[in-house]
Design a protein around this motif. Structure first.
Motif, PDB file in Angstrom:
ATOM      1  N   GLU A  20      52.585  59.677  40.633  1.00  0.00           N
ATOM      2  CA  GLU A  20      51.725  60.316  39.802  1.00  0.00           C
ATOM      3  C   GLU A  20      52.372  61.419  38.722  1.00  0.00           C
ATOM      4  OE1 GLU A  20      48.268  62.536  41.291  1.00  0.00           O
ATOM      5  OE2 GLU A  20      47.639  62.933  39.327  1.00  0.00           O
ATOM      6  N   LEU A  21      52.177  61.390  37.444  1.00  0.00           N
ATOM      7  CA  LEU A  21      52.960  62.078  36.606  1.00  0.00           C
ATOM      8  C   LEU A  21      51.808  62.587  35.647  1.00  0.00           C
ATOM      9  CD1 LEU A  21      54.896  59.260  36.688  1.00  0.00           C
ATOM     10  CD2 LEU A  21      55.998  60.434  34.846  1.00  0.00           C
ATOM     11  N   GLN A  22      52.297  63.780  34.911  1.00  0.00           N
ATOM     12  CA  GLN A  22      51.390  64.646  34.226  1.00  0.00           C
ATOM     13  C   GLN A  22      50.234  63.794  33.537  1.00  0.00           C
ATOM     14  OE1 GLN A  22      53.206  67.692  32.359  1.00  0.00           O
ATOM     15  NE2 GLN A  22      51.658  69.084  32.626  1.00  0.00           N
ATOM     16  N   VAL A  54      71.584  51.936  42.956  1.00  0.00           N
ATOM     17  CA  VAL A  54      70.173  52.068  41.759  1.00  0.00           C
ATOM     18  C   VAL A  54      69.825  53.331  41.490  1.00  0.00           C
ATOM     19  CG1 VAL A  54      69.183  49.782  43.000  1.00  0.00           C
ATOM     20  CG2 VAL A  54      68.847  52.166  43.766  1.00  0.00           C
ATOM     21  N   VAL A  55      69.246  53.322  40.323  1.00  0.00           N
ATOM     22  CA  VAL A  55      68.851  54.635  39.780  1.00  0.00           C
ATOM     23  C   VAL A  55      67.425  54.770  40.249  1.00  0.00           C
ATOM     24  CG1 VAL A  55      70.683  54.796  37.961  1.00  0.00           C
ATOM     25  CG2 VAL A  55      68.390  53.551  37.537  1.00  0.00           C
ATOM     26  N   PRO A  56      67.029  55.970  40.325  1.00  0.00           N
ATOM     27  CA  PRO A  56      65.477  56.216  40.410  1.00  0.00           C
ATOM     28  C   PRO A  56      64.642  55.719  39.405  1.00  0.00           C
ATOM     29  CG  PRO A  56      66.765  58.399  40.554  1.00  0.00           C
ATOM     30  CD  PRO A  56      67.936  57.186  40.077  1.00  0.00           C
ATOM     31  N   GLN A  57      63.613  55.236  39.897  1.00  0.00           N
ATOM     32  CA  GLN A  57      62.880  54.344  39.185  1.00  0.00           C
ATOM     33  C   GLN A  57      61.846  55.103  38.399  1.00  0.00           C
ATOM     34  OE1 GLN A  57      61.336  51.432  41.872  1.00  0.00           O
ATOM     35  NE2 GLN A  57      62.935  50.124  42.041  1.00  0.00           N
ATOM     36  N   ALA A  58      61.463  56.175  39.121  1.00  0.00           N
ATOM     37  CA  ALA A  58      60.230  57.185  38.543  1.00  0.00           C
ATOM     38  C   ALA A  58      61.128  58.283  37.765  1.00  0.00           C
ATOM     39  CB  ALA A  58      59.204  57.564  39.589  1.00  0.00           C
ATOM     40  N   PRO A  59      60.474  58.820  36.748  1.00  0.00           N
ATOM     41  CA  PRO A  59      61.125  59.927  36.266  1.00  0.00           C
ATOM     42  C   PRO A  59      60.851  61.128  36.985  1.00  0.00           C
ATOM     43  CG  PRO A  59      58.950  59.445  34.904  1.00  0.00           C
ATOM     44  CD  PRO A  59      59.409  58.349  36.077  1.00  0.00           C
ATOM     45  N   GLU A  60      61.958  62.154  36.809  1.00  0.00           N
ATOM     46  CA  GLU A  60      61.988  63.277  38.011  1.00  0.00           C
ATOM     47  C   GLU A  60      60.733  64.138  37.582  1.00  0.00           C
ATOM     48  OE1 GLU A  60      65.225  66.784  37.968  1.00  0.00           O
ATOM     49  OE2 GLU A  60      65.898  64.991  37.520  1.00  0.00           O
ATOM     50  N   GLY A  61      60.104  64.699  38.527  1.00  0.00           N
ATOM     51  CA  GLY A  61      58.813  65.304  38.737  1.00  0.00           C
ATOM     52  C   GLY A  61      57.668  64.584  39.030  1.00  0.00           C
ATOM     53  N   ALA A  62      58.009  63.188  39.174  1.00  0.00           N
ATOM     54  CA  ALA A  62      56.762  62.284  39.529  1.00  0.00           C
ATOM     55  C   ALA A  62      56.486  62.462  40.928  1.00  0.00           C
ATOM     56  CB  ALA A  62      57.275  60.854  39.134  1.00  0.00           C
ATOM     57  N   ARG A  63      55.206  62.674  41.429  1.00  0.00           N
ATOM     58  CA  ARG A  63      54.822  62.574  42.435  1.00  0.00           C
ATOM     59  C   ARG A  63      54.602  61.332  43.146  1.00  0.00           C
ATOM     60  NH1 ARG A  63      50.087  64.252  45.349  1.00  0.00           N
ATOM     61  NH2 ARG A  63      48.774  63.741  43.294  1.00  0.00           N
ATOM     62  N   ILE A 123      52.616  58.916  45.324  1.00  0.00           N
ATOM     63  CA  ILE A 123      51.113  58.882  46.067  1.00  0.00           C
ATOM     64  C   ILE A 123      50.941  57.618  46.846  1.00  0.00           C
ATOM     65  CG2 ILE A 123      50.148  60.596  44.326  1.00  0.00           C
ATOM     66  CD1 ILE A 123      48.636  58.100  42.898  1.00  0.00           C
ATOM     67  N   HIS A 124      51.802  56.522  46.719  1.00  0.00           N
ATOM     68  CA  HIS A 124      51.753  55.462  47.573  1.00  0.00           C
ATOM     69  C   HIS A 124      53.170  54.661  47.712  1.00  0.00           C
ATOM     70  CE1 HIS A 124      50.305  52.005  49.234  1.00  0.00           C
ATOM     71  NE2 HIS A 124      50.952  51.211  48.286  1.00  0.00           N
ATOM     72  N   GLN A 125      53.563  54.649  48.929  1.00  0.00           N
ATOM     73  CA  GLN A 125      54.858  54.013  49.092  1.00  0.00           C
ATOM     74  C   GLN A 125      54.830  52.812  49.881  1.00  0.00           C
ATOM     75  OE1 GLN A 125      57.799  56.435  50.893  1.00  0.00           O
ATOM     76  NE2 GLN A 125      59.160  55.744  49.414  1.00  0.00           N
ATOM     77  N   GLU A 126      55.272  51.887  49.394  1.00  0.00           N
ATOM     78  CA  GLU A 126      55.699  50.512  50.311  1.00  0.00           C
ATOM     79  C   GLU A 126      57.200  50.407  50.365  1.00  0.00           C
ATOM     80  OE1 GLU A 126      51.445  48.322  49.090  1.00  0.00           O
ATOM     81  OE2 GLU A 126      53.252  47.696  48.446  1.00  0.00           O
ATOM     82  N   TYR A 127      57.952  51.019  49.526  1.00  0.00           N
ATOM     83  CA  TYR A 127      59.435  50.550  49.728  1.00  0.00           C
ATOM     84  C   TYR A 127      60.136  51.927  49.315  1.00  0.00           C
ATOM     85  CZ  TYR A 127      59.523  49.923  44.717  1.00  0.00           C
ATOM     86  OH  TYR A 127      59.700  50.072  43.386  1.00  0.00           O
TER      87      TYR A 127
END
Lengths: 160, 136
Positions: free
Chosen positions: A47-49, B72-81, B83-87
């Motif tokens: 979740e992002l902003q 690998v580089v992180p797939q989500a931008p910084e600050g992303a929370r 909320i569901h994780q399978e890998y």
């Protein structure tokens, strides 16, 4: 089998969670303790902003092998991978990579702006952007000075 | 070709100890699934390395040991929370022992859409040589 949960932080989400994962019969799961029992493809959700971001590991999947659709709030991801179809079974010394057709479906929360969704496939990683609906974003409510408004109301002549 | 001593636990992923010790974000190491099959020219090793590019893949052959390391580089931008994780997003490490009939100098590799194709050609067999026999 319930594999997918749309997060668990929000009560609003809990109502919307629905699991429709389906591994089609010919998806050949990996063995040897690597990734047993995992749904394919594995999916993470962030979740992002201003958006939700769904990421999936889809190595060897080309854009033309992938089909994303949304219907009545149900997001369906479909695809196939047959990269070693040309190799005969007896030539394999080791076979751990899943192959075949797969399909997964997710119920979208109502807060997603489903016509503004877009996806990218980069180096075998799918990034599906689910922008939040404008109503779900925090909105500033302007506050005016209450006393002035009251005085103005008092001086407004009442039409006869 | 056989798999060498695992450099990481056989479980799917394990946090790297030194990363946690230095207070960096937790770092994962994954064992990628592979296929190995034979062709008339030799062996083909195919590995699933989603998120890895030619620039971030490191292949090394030392003695008879082939090691692949994909960063690998992180797939989500910084600050992303999350909320569901399978890998777990993490680097890929796996190593193999090459048999003697693999021609180490002619190994080639390419990576497309996160799948590594490693061609391990066989060493050409020496031509049969006739030994002249002379009568005394």
């Amino acid at each position: 089998m319930r594999v997918f949960r749309w997060g668990s932080a929000f009560d609003a989400f809990r109502d919307l969670e629905r699991e429709m994962d389906r591994l089609l019969h010919n998806v050949h799961m990996t063995h040897e303790g690597l990734r047993i029992g995992r749904p394919f493809p594995a999916v993470n959700i962030y979740e992002l902003q201003d958006e939700f971001l769904l990421t999936a590991e889809l190595p060897g999947t080309r854009v033309e092998d992938l089909d994303l659709s949304v219907s009545n709030g149900l997001l369906t991801i479909r695809g196939s991978r047959t990269t070693t179809a040309e190799v005969g079974d007896h030539e394999f010394r080791r076979s751990e990579r899943p192959q075949g057709r797969w399909e997964r479906s997710f119920q979208l929360p109502e807060r997603v702006h489903d016509t503004a969704m877009f996806a990218e496939l980069q180096n075998g990683v799918l990034l599906l952007h689910l922008p939040k609906a404008p109503s779900a974003l925090a909105r500033q409510i302007p506050v005016s000075d209450g006393s002035e408004a009251l005085i103005e109301a008092n001086v407004t002549p009442v039409p006869e | 070709m056989t798999e060498s001593e695992p450099t990481v636990p056989s479980t799917m992923a394990a946090p790297r100890a030194e990363a946690t010790a230095t207070n960096l974000p937790q770092h994962w190491v994954c064992t990628p699934p592979i296929d190995i099959f034979e062709t008339p020219e030799g062996l083909v090793l195919r590995a699933d390395l989603p998120g890895v590019t030619a620039e971030t893949l490191d292949l090394q052959v030392q003695d008879n040991k082939l090691t692949l390391l994909g960063r690998v580089v992180p797939q989500a931008p910084e600050g992303a929370r999350l909320i569901h994780q399978e890998y777990h997003v993490g680097d890929y490490v796996r190593s193999f022992i090459l048999s003697d009939d693999v021609d180490h100098d002619r190994i080639t590799a390419k990576i497309t859409n996160g799948v590594l194709d490693l061609l391990l050609p066989r060493t050409p067999k020496p031509e049969p040589r006739r030994i002249q026999v002379r009568a005394n």
